[in-house]
Design a protein around this motif. Sequence first.
Motif, PDB file in Angstrom:
ATOM      1  N   ASP A 329       0.821  -1.222   0.000  1.00 18.69           N
ATOM      2  CA  ASP A 329       0.000   0.000   0.000  1.00 18.69           C
ATOM      3  C   ASP A 329       0.851   1.266   0.000  1.00 18.69           C
ATOM      4  N   ARG A 356       5.840   7.189  -0.572  1.00 15.77           N
ATOM      5  CA  ARG A 356       5.480   6.411   0.607  1.00 15.77           C
ATOM      6  C   ARG A 356       6.403   5.201   0.745  1.00 15.77           C
ATOM      7  N   ALA A 417       2.206   0.785   6.047  1.00 16.22           N
ATOM      8  CA  ALA A 417       1.404   1.087   4.865  1.00 16.22           C
ATOM      9  C   ALA A 417       1.324   2.585   4.569  1.00 16.22           C
ATOM     10  N   LEU A 418       1.274   3.387   5.591  1.00 16.28           N
ATOM     11  CA  LEU A 418       1.132   4.812   5.288  1.00 16.28           C
ATOM     12  C   LEU A 418       2.449   5.466   4.913  1.00 16.28           C
ATOM     13  N   ASP A 422       3.422  10.292   4.283  1.00 10.00           N
ATOM     14  CA  ASP A 422       2.104  10.247   3.675  1.00 10.00           C
ATOM     15  C   ASP A 422       1.920  11.541   2.870  1.00 10.00           C
ATOM     16  N   GLU A 423       0.663  11.962   2.683  1.00  4.02           N
ATOM     17  CA  GLU A 423       0.423  13.144   1.850  1.00  4.02           C
ATOM     18  C   GLU A 423       0.994  14.434   2.434  1.00  4.02           C
ATOM     19  N   GLN A 424       1.307  14.465   3.732  1.00  2.70           N
ATOM     20  CA  GLN A 424       1.737  15.731   4.345  1.00  2.70           C
ATOM     21  C   GLN A 424       2.927  16.262   3.563  1.00  2.70           C
ATOM     22  N   VAL A 442       7.614   4.357  11.143  1.00  2.33           N
ATOM     23  CA  VAL A 442       6.711   3.332  11.642  1.00  2.33           C
ATOM     24  C   VAL A 442       6.799   2.100  10.738  1.00  2.33           C
ATOM     25  N   MET A 466       0.606  -1.918  13.091  1.00  3.87           N
ATOM     26  CA  MET A 466       1.704  -0.966  12.904  1.00  3.87           C
ATOM     27  C   MET A 466       2.363  -0.637  14.231  1.00  3.87           C
ATOM     28  N   TRP A 499       2.592  14.565  10.706  1.00  8.54           N
ATOM     29  CA  TRP A 499       1.555  14.508   9.676  1.00  8.54           C
ATOM     30  C   TRP A 499       1.093  15.892   9.252  1.00  8.54           C
TER      31      TRP A 499
ATOM     32  N   GLU B  84      -5.801   4.942   8.404  1.00  8.41           N
ATOM     33  CA  GLU B  84      -4.486   4.362   8.693  1.00  8.41           C
ATOM     34  C   GLU B  84      -3.735   5.111   9.783  1.00  8.41           C
ATOM     35  N   ARG B  85      -3.844   6.439   9.740  1.00  7.95           N
ATOM     36  CA  ARG B  85      -3.086   7.231  10.708  1.00  7.95           C
ATOM     37  C   ARG B  85      -3.533   6.906  12.128  1.00  7.95           C
ATOM     38  N   ASP B  91      -2.816   0.915  17.210  1.00  7.31           N
ATOM     39  CA  ASP B  91      -1.966  -0.279  17.303  1.00  7.31           C
ATOM     40  C   ASP B  91      -0.837  -0.113  18.309  1.00  7.31           C
TER      41      ASP B  91
END
Lengths: 607, 118
Positions: A329, A356, A417-418, A422-424, A442, A466, A499, B84-85, B91
């Motif tokens: 992902d 990513r 996965a993230l 990420d988008e940040q 992570v 995670m 983020w 997810e975040r 988790d």
Amino acid sequence: MKFVNAPWLRPALAIATVCLLAAPVASRADADLDKALANPNNWAMQAGDMQNHRYSPLKQINKGNVGKMQVAWMFSTGVLRGHEGSPLVIGDTMYLVSPFPNKVFALDLDTQKIKWRYEPKQDAAVIPQMCCDTVNRGLAYAGNKIFLQQADSTLVALDANSGKVIWSVKNGDPKLGAVNTNAPHVFKDKVITGISGGEWGVRGYITAYDVNTGKQVWRAYSTGPDAEMLFDPDKTMTWTDGEMKPVGKDSSLKSWQGDQWKIGGGTTWGWYSYDKDLNLLYYGSGNPSTWNPIQRKGDNKWSMTIFARDLDTGMAKWAFQMTPWDQWDYDGVNEMILADINVNGKPTKALVHFDRNGFGYTLDRTTGALLVAQKYDPAVNWATKVDMKTGRPEVVKQYAPGENGADVNNKGICPAALGSKDEQPASFDPQTKRFYVPTNHVCMDYEPFQIEYTAGQPYVGATLSMFPAPGGNSMGNFIAWDAGTGKIVQSKAEKFSVWSGALTTAGGIACYGTLEGYLKCVDSNDINKELFKFKTPSGIIGNVFTYEHKGKQYIGVFSGIGGWAGIGMAAGLEKPEEGLGAVGGYHELADYTNLGGSLTVFALPQT
Amino acid sequence: MIMIRSTAFGMTLLLATPLAAATNDFPTRARVEFVLGCMQQSKEAPAASMYKCSCTIDAIAAKVRYSEWVDLSTVANGITIAGERGGVMRDMKDGRKLIDTYRKLQESARKQCFLQPQ
């Protein structure tokens, strides 16, 4: 003034462009946006410019005085849930949008009161169709219009003076999971918008709409037949054995099993950029669907891809797939930063992208040639490196869920996965020539399982857990990156993943937000020097921005992550619509202390 | 100021031992922010809730360092992020225990200050 946008002017202008290098291209909206962007007092696009720099030439607030900043004013959107993106500032007005239900506010910067507001009517059924919170990454502006990309995929043009709807168009079918979280972007006379829903098996596409009418100009899919992807098998190029070669016929279809591409993802929910001289639009596509790679063996083109397209026609000039046959992902949607830098010592028109998948890519943005691909987090372990000849990552079998079969738990894969990011969005500072990148640190365990596609239902097919990367005390880092060599210049550890999008300024500072809710500004030359730290009411996942009004520079950021700020208990979550308005509106005290996401705006103290 | 080593996941330390010796280092604005939020939720007369809420945050500040309080509240808030975040936060090893610590800290302070339990 009526600016002429007559078709008969086009040939003359095309010739003029050749002769005069960068003559302004004819469109009133275009000229208007260019004018707004040229004035550094504005924050006229989400990234402050079309190149995704997130850099401001303002320097009233600088490394010597940033530590003195105080809260100048605040605004509460009255909506709980995550607040991503940032407001826009055009002249005396600030424009901002909340998460679902996507309320739009225009604020008078003289009084900080609401000039107008617009609240679209959206079916709440769209909420459960959104994978990752009901965020909205912001508005766009051009030609005295404000563009709103609603969650239910409706793209709306509002009159910037009144908030009245000028046109509106449906961009997807939310019943099938095709929703929107991205900010629309205006380049020249087009509004560019993407689509979300990779977790619903949505077949991704990007679309250009006419700024004045909302008429669809072109749409390009990420997967499928060449004609629908706007690929020319002979002219669309890709990195092949160390050089650029045509992609050839059916490049996508050949890389999928059967008809999986029809529900194969490759959505486009990131930040787009535009090179005026090359007339090229840049963006990335997301993960292939499902998350179970065993159900879709093959390269799954063109998911996980950087695209360069002609803005006027949508035709792909080049494409570069970062993660063929994704098994993790690692969406490729993160921002494409267009920067003119030295790459391996040579001045280059570069495209820089922090994927990513944990690799920082530097490409020649004119040709699409791969120049640099290096890990920007040392924890990355799913691939040893990117083969510079093929451009493919060298995957480590132990961390490849697709290789190891369904129902096997693949442990300790980094990043999670993230992604390492990420988008940040990151920021490029043309003074230091460095990139300032908010990252995740992570890892994950990943267990794919067989899943059947049902239209309009989540289509994930993997179980994840995670956890922080081993051997450290941080879940995130704020890094300074040299994209010319692919090296981390400095890394500043953060307890939690970062983020929030970064801002750099000519004042020699780099600012970002943290999940604890701190807005931090550091020295751009030494990011470990923390110059300013202020706790806003909630965690920050928005992007830092700056503007100047009446001779005073301001730095602002949204905070608001989901639940309650301040005292953390869950009460009040049931009433997400409780609404408030500006501090200047003098609602109840409570309205602007704890409820909903807040915009906090800082400035130097009055003297 | 010395940054304590209780990172999110190292915060199990916080559970194993009694809360770190408090230095009563909560900034004014953190106390005011708490009091405003607390008053908003209180059903009592403003003056009464103001005294009780102030008492509560002072009681909390006497037990825990501000940086620890921020960490705990970040985890408690972080799990409410969708997608997810939020997954990363949900988790987190011992995350639930941290949230439990956070709640208990507030509960005992509220009790001490005659505030109704939440």
